[in-house]
Write a protein that holds these residues in place. Sequence first.
Motif, PDB file in Angstrom:
ATOM      1  N   UNK A 143      29.922  48.580  54.623  1.00  0.00           N
ATOM      2  CA  UNK A 143      29.022  47.757  53.651  1.00  0.00           C
ATOM      3  C   UNK A 143      29.161  46.035  54.093  1.00  0.00           C
ATOM      4  N   UNK A 144      30.534  45.934  54.093  1.00  0.00           N
ATOM      5  CA  UNK A 144      30.874  44.546  54.453  1.00  0.00           C
ATOM      6  C   UNK A 144      30.433  44.050  55.733  1.00  0.00           C
ATOM      7  N   UNK A 145      30.797  44.862  56.717  1.00  0.00           N
ATOM      8  CA  UNK A 145      30.244  44.622  58.144  1.00  0.00           C
ATOM      9  C   UNK A 145      28.932  44.867  58.280  1.00  0.00           C
ATOM     10  N   UNK A 146      28.233  45.422  57.281  1.00  0.00           N
ATOM     11  CA  UNK A 146      26.679  45.378  57.498  1.00  0.00           C
ATOM     12  C   UNK A 146      26.158  43.951  57.359  1.00  0.00           C
ATOM     13  N   UNK A 147      26.803  43.248  56.430  1.00  0.00           N
ATOM     14  CA  UNK A 147      26.268  42.055  55.870  1.00  0.00           C
ATOM     15  C   UNK A 147      26.325  41.056  57.075  1.00  0.00           C
ATOM     16  N   UNK A 148      27.384  41.240  58.108  1.00  0.00           N
ATOM     17  CA  UNK A 148      27.490  40.271  59.306  1.00  0.00           C
ATOM     18  C   UNK A 148      26.443  40.960  60.208  1.00  0.00           C
ATOM     19  N   UNK A 149      26.503  42.130  60.686  1.00  0.00           N
ATOM     20  CA  UNK A 149      25.844  42.952  61.570  1.00  0.00           C
ATOM     21  C   UNK A 149      23.861  42.597  61.459  1.00  0.00           C
ATOM     22  N   UNK A 150      23.511  42.449  60.162  1.00  0.00           N
ATOM     23  CA  UNK A 150      22.406  42.457  59.867  1.00  0.00           C
ATOM     24  C   UNK A 150      21.898  40.797  59.805  1.00  0.00           C
ATOM     25  N   UNK A 151      22.748  40.089  59.947  1.00  0.00           N
ATOM     26  CA  UNK A 151      22.429  38.787  59.915  1.00  0.00           C
ATOM     27  C   UNK A 151      22.403  38.160  58.674  1.00  0.00           C
ATOM     28  N   UNK A 152      22.850  38.719  57.488  1.00  0.00           N
ATOM     29  CA  UNK A 152      22.507  38.199  56.239  1.00  0.00           C
ATOM     30  C   UNK A 152      23.453  37.090  55.444  1.00  0.00           C
ATOM     31  N   UNK A 153      24.806  37.238  56.052  1.00  0.00           N
ATOM     32  CA  UNK A 153      25.951  36.670  55.880  1.00  0.00           C
ATOM     33  C   UNK A 153      26.941  36.243  56.805  1.00  0.00           C
ATOM     34  N   UNK A 154      27.365  35.044  56.383  1.00  0.00           N
ATOM     35  CA  UNK A 154      28.694  34.509  57.241  1.00  0.00           C
ATOM     36  C   UNK A 154      30.014  35.373  56.814  1.00  0.00           C
ATOM     37  N   UNK A 155      31.081  35.178  57.692  1.00  0.00           N
ATOM     38  CA  UNK A 155      32.522  35.593  57.456  1.00  0.00           C
ATOM     39  C   UNK A 155      32.885  35.512  55.964  1.00  0.00           C
ATOM     40  N   UNK A 156      32.818  34.241  55.578  1.00  0.00           N
ATOM     41  CA  UNK A 156      33.303  33.736  54.358  1.00  0.00           C
ATOM     42  C   UNK A 156      32.754  34.359  53.017  1.00  0.00           C
ATOM     43  N   UNK A 157      31.392  34.430  53.407  1.00  0.00           N
ATOM     44  CA  UNK A 157      30.715  35.115  52.198  1.00  0.00           C
ATOM     45  C   UNK A 157      31.185  36.504  51.905  1.00  0.00           C
ATOM     46  N   UNK A 158      31.401  37.161  52.955  1.00  0.00           N
ATOM     47  CA  UNK A 158      32.021  38.693  52.896  1.00  0.00           C
ATOM     48  C   UNK A 158      33.206  38.709  52.300  1.00  0.00           C
ATOM     49  N   UNK A 159      34.165  37.556  52.983  1.00  0.00           N
ATOM     50  CA  UNK A 159      35.515  37.300  52.351  1.00  0.00           C
ATOM     51  C   UNK A 159      35.457  37.195  50.885  1.00  0.00           C
ATOM     52  N   UNK A 160      34.795  36.089  50.521  1.00  0.00           N
ATOM     53  CA  UNK A 160      34.743  35.667  48.995  1.00  0.00           C
ATOM     54  C   UNK A 160      34.188  36.880  48.223  1.00  0.00           C
ATOM     55  N   UNK A 161      33.462  37.708  48.885  1.00  0.00           N
ATOM     56  CA  UNK A 161      32.845  39.135  47.991  1.00  0.00           C
ATOM     57  C   UNK A 161      34.108  40.024  47.896  1.00  0.00           C
ATOM     58  N   UNK A 162      35.050  40.093  48.743  1.00  0.00           N
ATOM     59  CA  UNK A 162      36.221  40.889  48.899  1.00  0.00           C
ATOM     60  C   UNK A 162      37.174  40.187  47.660  1.00  0.00           C
ATOM     61  N   UNK A 163      37.504  39.037  47.696  1.00  0.00           N
ATOM     62  CA  UNK A 163      38.247  38.468  46.710  1.00  0.00           C
ATOM     63  C   UNK A 163      37.516  38.505  45.383  1.00  0.00           C
ATOM     64  N   UNK A 164      36.471  38.270  45.058  1.00  0.00           N
ATOM     65  CA  UNK A 164      35.969  38.171  44.057  1.00  0.00           C
ATOM     66  C   UNK A 164      35.790  39.803  43.246  1.00  0.00           C
ATOM     67  N   UNK A 165      35.405  40.575  44.244  1.00  0.00           N
ATOM     68  CA  UNK A 165      35.628  41.832  43.789  1.00  0.00           C
ATOM     69  C   UNK A 165      36.848  42.411  43.377  1.00  0.00           C
ATOM     70  N   UNK A 166      37.904  42.164  44.111  1.00  0.00           N
ATOM     71  CA  UNK A 166      39.145  42.413  43.713  1.00  0.00           C
ATOM     72  C   UNK A 166      39.461  41.867  42.205  1.00  0.00           C
ATOM     73  N   UNK A 167      39.211  40.525  42.171  1.00  0.00           N
ATOM     74  CA  UNK A 167      39.414  40.109  40.922  1.00  0.00           C
ATOM     75  C   UNK A 167      38.690  40.715  39.730  1.00  0.00           C
ATOM     76  N   UNK A 168      37.549  40.965  39.943  1.00  0.00           N
ATOM     77  CA  UNK A 168      36.691  41.563  38.729  1.00  0.00           C
ATOM     78  C   UNK A 168      37.038  42.889  38.574  1.00  0.00           C
ATOM     79  N   UNK A 169      37.716  43.869  39.521  1.00  0.00           N
ATOM     80  CA  UNK A 169      38.426  45.136  39.214  1.00  0.00           C
ATOM     81  C   UNK A 169      39.705  44.882  38.704  1.00  0.00           C
ATOM     82  N   UNK A 170      40.367  43.853  39.029  1.00  0.00           N
ATOM     83  CA  UNK A 170      41.838  43.824  38.343  1.00  0.00           C
ATOM     84  C   UNK A 170      41.426  43.191  36.762  1.00  0.00           C
ATOM     85  N   UNK A 171      40.696  42.393  36.548  1.00  0.00           N
ATOM     86  CA  UNK A 171      40.430  42.095  35.233  1.00  0.00           C
ATOM     87  C   UNK A 171      39.880  43.307  34.341  1.00  0.00           C
TER      88      UNK A 171
END
Length: 176
Positions: A143-171
Amino acid sequence: MMEKLSWQWMGEHEAGLTQRFNRVERYPAIVRAFQIISRLGDGVFWYTLMIVLYVVNGKAALPVIIQMIAAGLTATLIYKWLKQKTLRPRPHHQFGHIHCLTAPLDRFSFPSGHTLHAVTFSLVAIYYYPMLGGLLIPFTLAVAASRLVLGLHYPTDVLAGFVLGSLVASVSFMVF
């Protein structure tokens, strides 16, 4: 004005890597596979997972499903708020050599909501059902790779998604 300049500057520094992922457009079968993964990541995969967890585990799965739903709603609120605050243009809007290979769900890029949700749901599910890691980890990475391959996001957008998703799950583990 300064925010636009910093997004522009970041975009220029990330455009090359984003374009490398996006070059997959030369291979229609691979593009189609990532379009399907992206579509499943819209929610279909996660709703199906929750249903399967209930069918297989009955009422014992309800606390996990409720936690997944609550974490997912929290993730949605966070990414919608951030997108409206940051207003980062998508790569294909900013650079003509990056092509959008599927219709985006919204106008802005930061953060990747697909990645945020995939990480959130996967971490919660794997915590309670570790045997799902063999399925969910590769799917989340796809899913993360699809965002880059499909031209929808930059790497930092995906990285932010990983970090925020980890934080939301942790909380969510602290709350539930």
